[in-house]
Design a protein around this motif. Structure first.
Motif, PDB file in Angstrom:
ATOM      1  N   ARG A   7       0.840  -1.183   0.000  1.00 34.38           N
ATOM      2  CA  ARG A   7       0.000   0.000   0.000  1.00 34.38           C
ATOM      3  C   ARG A   7       0.877   1.236   0.000  1.00 34.38           C
ATOM      4  O   ARG A   7       2.053   1.193   0.336  1.00 34.38           O
ATOM      5  CB  ARG A   7      -0.902  -0.013   1.230  1.00 34.38           C
ATOM      6  CG  ARG A   7      -1.890  -1.154   1.183  1.00 34.38           C
ATOM      7  CD  ARG A   7      -2.894  -1.022   2.305  1.00 34.38           C
ATOM      8  NE  ARG A   7      -3.865  -2.080   2.203  1.00 34.38           N
ATOM      9  CZ  ARG A   7      -3.911  -3.104   3.025  1.00 34.38           C
ATOM     10  NH1 ARG A   7      -3.067  -3.210   4.009  1.00 34.38           N
ATOM     11  NH2 ARG A   7      -4.824  -4.026   2.865  1.00 34.38           N
ATOM     12  N   ASP A   9       0.896   3.771   1.977  1.00 36.93           N
ATOM     13  CA  ASP A   9       1.385   4.180   3.287  1.00 36.93           C
ATOM     14  C   ASP A   9       2.271   3.120   3.934  1.00 36.93           C
ATOM     15  O   ASP A   9       2.723   3.303   5.052  1.00 36.93           O
ATOM     16  CB  ASP A   9       0.218   4.531   4.210  1.00 36.93           C
ATOM     17  CG  ASP A   9      -0.737   3.371   4.422  1.00 36.93           C
ATOM     18  OD1 ASP A   9      -0.568   2.325   3.760  1.00 36.93           O
ATOM     19  OD2 ASP A   9      -1.645   3.508   5.250  1.00 36.93           O
ATOM     20  N   ALA A  11       1.418   0.113   4.905  1.00 35.46           N
ATOM     21  CA  ALA A  11       0.706  -0.724   5.860  1.00 35.46           C
ATOM     22  C   ALA A  11       0.591  -2.151   5.345  1.00 35.46           C
ATOM     23  O   ALA A  11       0.338  -2.383   4.166  1.00 35.46           O
ATOM     24  CB  ALA A  11      -0.682  -0.161   6.122  1.00 35.46           C
ATOM     25  N   THR A  14      -4.773  -2.994   7.538  1.00 33.01           N
ATOM     26  CA  THR A  14      -5.483  -1.849   8.094  1.00 33.01           C
ATOM     27  C   THR A  14      -6.856  -2.278   8.566  1.00 33.01           C
ATOM     28  O   THR A  14      -7.435  -3.230   8.052  1.00 33.01           O
ATOM     29  CB  THR A  14      -5.654  -0.712   7.062  1.00 33.01           C
ATOM     30  OG1 THR A  14      -6.317  -1.236   5.916  1.00 33.01           O
ATOM     31  CG2 THR A  14      -4.330  -0.115   6.666  1.00 33.01           C
ATOM     32  N   ASN A  15      -7.364  -1.564   9.544  1.00 34.85           N
ATOM     33  CA  ASN A  15      -8.706  -1.813  10.074  1.00 34.85           C
ATOM     34  C   ASN A  15      -9.605  -0.711   9.531  1.00 34.85           C
ATOM     35  O   ASN A  15      -9.741   0.350  10.130  1.00 34.85           O
ATOM     36  CB  ASN A  15      -8.670  -1.803  11.604  1.00 34.85           C
ATOM     37  CG  ASN A  15      -9.957  -2.282  12.216  1.00 34.85           C
ATOM     38  OD1 ASN A  15     -10.951  -2.470  11.534  1.00 34.85           O
ATOM     39  ND2 ASN A  15      -9.937  -2.470  13.512  1.00 34.85           N
ATOM     40  N   ASN A  16     -10.202  -0.958   8.373  1.00 38.16           N
ATOM     41  CA  ASN A  16     -10.998   0.056   7.697  1.00 38.16           C
ATOM     42  C   ASN A  16     -12.267   0.410   8.462  1.00 38.16           C
ATOM     43  O   ASN A  16     -12.735   1.541   8.418  1.00 38.16           O
ATOM     44  CB  ASN A  16     -11.364  -0.407   6.290  1.00 38.16           C
ATOM     45  CG  ASN A  16     -10.134  -0.574   5.428  1.00 38.16           C
ATOM     46  OD1 ASN A  16      -9.165   0.156   5.576  1.00 38.16           O
ATOM     47  ND2 ASN A  16     -10.147  -1.556   4.550  1.00 38.16           N
ATOM     48  N   GLU A  29       1.835   4.302  18.917  1.00 37.83           N
ATOM     49  CA  GLU A  29       2.566   3.304  18.142  1.00 37.83           C
ATOM     50  C   GLU A  29       3.173   2.314  19.124  1.00 37.83           C
ATOM     51  O   GLU A  29       3.835   2.709  20.071  1.00 37.83           O
ATOM     52  CB  GLU A  29       3.664   3.979  17.328  1.00 37.83           C
ATOM     53  CG  GLU A  29       4.469   3.007  16.500  1.00 37.83           C
ATOM     54  CD  GLU A  29       5.598   3.697  15.763  1.00 37.83           C
ATOM     55  OE1 GLU A  29       5.509   3.810  14.541  1.00 37.83           O
ATOM     56  OE2 GLU A  29       6.566   4.115  16.435  1.00 37.83           O
ATOM     57  N   SER A  45       2.084 -10.135   4.701  1.00 34.41           N
ATOM     58  CA  SER A  45       0.753  -9.511   4.818  1.00 34.41           C
ATOM     59  C   SER A  45      -0.357 -10.518   5.094  1.00 34.41           C
ATOM     60  O   SER A  45      -1.478 -10.352   4.628  1.00 34.41           O
ATOM     61  CB  SER A  45       0.411  -8.710   3.564  1.00 34.41           C
ATOM     62  OG  SER A  45       1.304  -7.652   3.396  1.00 34.41           O
ATOM     63  N   LEU A 111      -5.434  -0.040  14.568  1.00 32.75           N
ATOM     64  CA  LEU A 111      -5.807   0.668  13.350  1.00 32.75           C
ATOM     65  C   LEU A 111      -5.002   0.218  12.139  1.00 32.75           C
ATOM     66  O   LEU A 111      -5.530   0.129  11.034  1.00 32.75           O
ATOM     67  CB  LEU A 111      -5.613   2.178  13.539  1.00 32.75           C
ATOM     68  CG  LEU A 111      -6.377   2.806  14.694  1.00 32.75           C
ATOM     69  CD1 LEU A 111      -5.963   4.254  14.867  1.00 32.75           C
ATOM     70  CD2 LEU A 111      -7.862   2.693  14.457  1.00 32.75           C
ATOM     71  N   LYS A 112      -3.709  -0.072  12.362  1.00 30.82           N
ATOM     72  CA  LYS A 112      -2.840  -0.383  11.231  1.00 30.82           C
ATOM     73  C   LYS A 112      -1.633  -1.164  11.719  1.00 30.82           C
ATOM     74  O   LYS A 112      -1.137  -0.921  12.811  1.00 30.82           O
ATOM     75  CB  LYS A 112      -2.408   0.941  10.590  1.00 30.82           C
ATOM     76  CG  LYS A 112      -1.460   0.852   9.450  1.00 30.82           C
ATOM     77  CD  LYS A 112      -1.301   2.168   8.710  1.00 30.82           C
ATOM     78  CE  LYS A 112      -0.549   3.209   9.471  1.00 30.82           C
ATOM     79  NZ  LYS A 112      -0.146   4.358   8.629  1.00 30.82           N
ATOM     80  N   TYR A 114       2.287  -2.213  10.392  1.00 26.87           N
ATOM     81  CA  TYR A 114       3.280  -1.856   9.392  1.00 26.87           C
ATOM     82  C   TYR A 114       4.669  -2.206   9.911  1.00 26.87           C
ATOM     83  O   TYR A 114       4.836  -2.534  11.083  1.00 26.87           O
ATOM     84  CB  TYR A 114       3.194  -0.363   9.044  1.00 26.87           C
ATOM     85  CG  TYR A 114       3.271   0.553  10.235  1.00 26.87           C
ATOM     86  CD1 TYR A 114       4.474   1.104  10.635  1.00 26.87           C
ATOM     87  CD2 TYR A 114       2.132   0.858  10.963  1.00 26.87           C
ATOM     88  CE1 TYR A 114       4.546   1.936  11.733  1.00 26.87           C
ATOM     89  CE2 TYR A 114       2.182   1.693  12.059  1.00 26.87           C
ATOM     90  CZ  TYR A 114       3.395   2.229  12.437  1.00 26.87           C
ATOM     91  OH  TYR A 114       3.456   3.052  13.540  1.00 26.87           O
TER      92      TYR A 114
END
Length: 156
Positions: A7, A9, A11, A14-16, A29, A45, A111-112, A114
């Protein structure tokens, strides 16, 4: 084998639905304590954080209900996909999170996920659940922005 697209960003997951279902007050973080086969799956991933949440137990933050698929070449060293994973935070941050969760209606959601300098990190947010009318307002605002961008795009 073709590489998986990253992606923009960076990531891995992600938790959309988190920003749709919750109003995020502040974010932190945190590092994740992972085993050898888990980090290999995360780098590929193969992680799902949609149903995940964070709990503070015994002065430590734990990431629960996050699914990391077993590593294909992991054989007997593979891990339990849904095990609780310890989050690596400073003591003061854990105390702030614990105080926030003690308030009525607050929760901590991932939330994310990475990679940062080779280490897996998770962005967690202290959140309050939204009501249905708040969710409708979010949809309305998103549609208005989309329509505005469409008209600007046609104009130029």
């Amino acid at each position: 084998m073709a590489k998986k697209k990253q992606r923009a960003d960076g990531a891995l997951a992600t938790n959309n639905k988190a920003r749709y279902n919750y109003a995020i007050a502040e974010t932190y973080e945190a590092g994740i304590e992972l085993t050898g086969t888990e980090i290999k799956s995360v780098r590929a991933s193969k992680i799902t954080i949609g149903d995940g949440f964070v709990q503070v137990r015994d002065g430590q933050a734990w990431l629960d209900n996050v699914h990391i698929s077993p590593f294909e070449q992991g054989n007997r060293f593979n891990h339990d996909p849904l095990r609780s994973r310890r989050l690596l935070l400073h003591k003061k941050e854990i105390q702030v999170l614990q105080a926030a969760v003690a308030q009525q209606g607050k929760t901590i959601v991932p939330l994310k996920v990475y990679l940062k300098h080779g280490f897996a990190k998770v962005l967690i947010g202290v959140a309050t659940g939204k009501h249905n009318y708040d969710k409708r307002e979010t949809i309305k605002r998103r549609d208005q922005d989309r329509e505005l961008h469409r008209t600007l795009k046609k104009r130029y």
